[in-house]
Design a protein around this motif. Sequence first.
Motif, PDB file in Angstrom:
ATOM      1  N   THR A  54     -30.804  11.575  44.672  1.00 43.24           N
ATOM      2  CA  THR A  54     -30.094  12.617  44.012  1.00 43.24           C
ATOM      3  C   THR A  54     -28.570  12.093  44.238  1.00 43.24           C
ATOM      4  OG1 THR A  54     -31.479  14.355  44.567  1.00 43.24           O
ATOM      5  CG2 THR A  54     -29.124  14.995  44.205  1.00 43.24           C
ATOM      6  N   LEU A  55     -27.864  11.577  45.410  1.00 39.24           N
ATOM      7  CA  LEU A  55     -26.449  11.074  45.323  1.00 39.24           C
ATOM      8  C   LEU A  55     -26.289  10.267  44.482  1.00 39.24           C
ATOM      9  CD1 LEU A  55     -24.044  11.024  46.905  1.00 39.24           C
ATOM     10  CD2 LEU A  55     -25.011   9.481  48.503  1.00 39.24           C
ATOM     11  N   PHE A  56     -26.990   9.179  44.239  1.00 37.74           N
ATOM     12  CA  PHE A  56     -26.727   8.068  43.442  1.00 37.74           C
ATOM     13  C   PHE A  56     -26.620   8.531  41.942  1.00 37.74           C
ATOM     14  CE2 PHE A  56     -28.215   5.019  46.768  1.00 37.74           C
ATOM     15  CZ  PHE A  56     -26.998   5.048  47.329  1.00 37.74           C
ATOM     16  N   GLN A  57     -27.629   9.616  41.651  1.00 39.33           N
ATOM     17  CA  GLN A  57     -27.626   9.945  40.179  1.00 39.33           C
ATOM     18  C   GLN A  57     -26.258  10.810  40.095  1.00 39.33           C
ATOM     19  OE1 GLN A  57     -31.020  12.472  40.006  1.00 39.33           O
ATOM     20  NE2 GLN A  57     -32.466  10.822  40.416  1.00 39.33           N
TER      21      GLN A  57
ATOM     22  N   SER B  33     -30.999  23.710  47.662  1.00 40.00           N
ATOM     23  CA  SER B  33     -30.529  22.213  47.901  1.00 40.00           C
ATOM     24  C   SER B  33     -29.338  22.229  48.670  1.00 40.00           C
ATOM     25  CB  SER B  33     -30.704  21.373  46.709  1.00 40.00           C
ATOM     26  OG  SER B  33     -29.767  21.778  45.892  1.00 40.00           O
ATOM     27  N   TYR B  34     -29.090  21.203  49.424  1.00 41.13           N
ATOM     28  CA  TYR B  34     -27.590  21.043  49.817  1.00 41.13           C
ATOM     29  C   TYR B  34     -26.600  20.863  48.730  1.00 41.13           C
ATOM     30  CZ  TYR B  34     -23.858  19.529  52.745  1.00 41.13           C
ATOM     31  OH  TYR B  34     -22.463  19.426  53.454  1.00 41.13           O
ATOM     32  N   ALA B  35     -27.069  20.203  47.660  1.00 41.81           N
ATOM     33  CA  ALA B  35     -26.247  19.973  46.525  1.00 41.81           C
ATOM     34  C   ALA B  35     -25.670  21.253  45.853  1.00 41.81           C
ATOM     35  CB  ALA B  35     -27.036  19.072  45.449  1.00 41.81           C
ATOM     36  N   ASN B  36     -26.525  22.321  46.147  1.00 42.84           N
ATOM     37  CA  ASN B  36     -26.094  23.441  45.213  1.00 42.84           C
ATOM     38  C   ASN B  36     -25.821  24.539  46.609  1.00 42.84           C
ATOM     39  OD1 ASN B  36     -26.588  23.050  42.705  1.00 42.84           O
ATOM     40  ND2 ASN B  36     -28.853  23.282  42.668  1.00 42.84           N
TER      41      ASN B  36
ATOM     42  N   LEU C 171     -19.834   8.563  56.392  1.00 35.69           N
ATOM     43  CA  LEU C 171     -20.797   8.759  57.453  1.00 35.69           C
ATOM     44  C   LEU C 171     -21.547  10.186  57.517  1.00 35.69           C
ATOM     45  CD1 LEU C 171     -19.048   6.775  60.501  1.00 35.69           C
ATOM     46  CD2 LEU C 171     -21.096   5.979  59.143  1.00 35.69           C
ATOM     47  N   GLY C 172     -22.609  10.283  57.127  1.00 37.87           N
ATOM     48  CA  GLY C 172     -23.262  11.666  57.080  1.00 37.87           C
ATOM     49  C   GLY C 172     -22.943  12.020  55.624  1.00 37.87           C
ATOM     50  N   CYS C 173     -23.294  11.195  54.520  1.00 41.53           N
ATOM     51  CA  CYS C 173     -22.757  11.413  53.184  1.00 41.53           C
ATOM     52  C   CYS C 173     -23.728  12.736  52.768  1.00 41.53           C
ATOM     53  CB  CYS C 173     -22.811  10.228  52.339  1.00 41.53           C
ATOM     54  SG  CYS C 173     -24.541   9.835  52.096  1.00 41.53           S
ATOM     55  N   SER C 174     -24.757  12.978  53.031  1.00 44.76           N
ATOM     56  CA  SER C 174     -25.746  13.890  52.644  1.00 44.76           C
ATOM     57  C   SER C 174     -26.041  13.638  50.948  1.00 44.76           C
ATOM     58  CB  SER C 174     -25.235  15.111  52.800  1.00 44.76           C
ATOM     59  OG  SER C 174     -26.400  16.134  52.562  1.00 44.76           O
ATOM     60  N   SER C 175     -26.379  14.587  50.199  1.00 47.59           N
ATOM     61  CA  SER C 175     -26.881  14.224  48.855  1.00 47.59           C
ATOM     62  C   SER C 175     -26.094  15.168  47.840  1.00 47.59           C
ATOM     63  CB  SER C 175     -28.429  14.667  48.794  1.00 47.59           C
ATOM     64  OG  SER C 175     -28.553  16.047  49.186  1.00 47.59           O
ATOM     65  N   GLY C 176     -24.964  15.588  47.971  1.00 47.11           N
ATOM     66  CA  GLY C 176     -24.209  16.213  47.155  1.00 47.11           C
ATOM     67  C   GLY C 176     -22.905  15.655  46.402  1.00 47.11           C
ATOM     68  N   ALA C 177     -22.049  16.110  45.604  1.00 47.92           N
ATOM     69  CA  ALA C 177     -21.229  15.215  45.136  1.00 47.92           C
ATOM     70  C   ALA C 177     -19.904  15.344  46.004  1.00 47.92           C
ATOM     71  CB  ALA C 177     -20.727  16.174  43.846  1.00 47.92           C
TER      72      ALA C 177
END
Length: 386
Positions: free
Chosen positions: A118-121, A29-32, A71-77
Amino acid sequence: MGSKGDNVAVCNMKLERLLSMKGGKGQDSYANNSQAQAMHARSMLHLLEETLDNVHLNSSASPPPFTAVDLGCSSGANTIHIIDFIVKHISKRFDVAGIDPPEFTAFFSDLPSNDFNTLFQLLPPLVSNSCMEECLAADGNRSYFVAGVPGSFYRRLFPARTIAFFHSAFSLHWLSQVPESVTDRRSAAYNRGRVFIHGAGEKTATAYKRQFQADLAEFLRARAAEVKRGGAMFLVCLGRTSVDPTDQGGAGLLFGTHFQDAWDDLVREGLVAAEKRDGFNIPVYAPSLQDFKEVVEANGSFAIEKLVVYKGGSPLVVSEPDDASEVGRAFASSCRSVAGVLVEAHIGEELSNELFSRVERRATSHAKDVLVNLQFFHIVASLSFT
């Protein structure tokens, strides 16, 4: 094994409905797989501060909310850390100026296919307190209201004159589409035998450059309508130091060597037809400083406060650099986190797994070269609107 040729070619799809970084919280995942982006962003915070210091502060008795957009926030922290930094820095500016700070609103924007869940979590809870000073001092909480805005940043996303600050990092090198001529076998720009611009012919490179500049022009036109007077933008995208657009630097190594070779493996083994491979191209273009500057100056709406090429370093984060297998896994995961969705849409899940397993094996066998040569440069632009 997935059948050949059953999936619709990515270039013929509506890319904005498909393109996204790999969502969820899994290994690929992008988040990891965005720790390197976090390090690169931290190294540029002083440049972001300079841009924020150019933003006009509303000193009226009842100011509207200060609105910032990623803009282009994706899904990570990473996007959350950046918005938090923006809010705190602007709040300090109000405090130093002796002005009561307004409320803050943050919009997280990306394509509809982005994993907003995932981002909002990952968002910290909003401080339920009317005292802004206490909100800003509360660790582990947020002091701003949020909303998600799905859509392409190559079009309008917000009402006119409503946004004080735009931020976009590691996104503008993604094109709105693969240039049509690049996958058209009748065209002189047909990128035969390749899946990326790196090492391609001159006409292919010209098609990519024109697509990038047309896209950037649309981006600036949209933002010029949305930003408030006295507002600003901080933009970061992959860049290159070579004048030759077919030398894409770090992006070329990520998408043009082991990734390219893995596609060729599948073709040689009869798992993917050559025409199927040629129908896939990564819609990324790392511009030169001149490529970028030409478009900003032609638009004329924004003053260039700073426009530089910044060395970002490697996109890989490994704990044991001497462990070739770890380097190979990191390379394949990094590549898959940003391109895996497109690959899977083009050739299916099973063949996608085959492709990235070969990417990992090739990167493992060239681990030292990967660590030394996989270095990214970024275009960093600080733009103001008066």
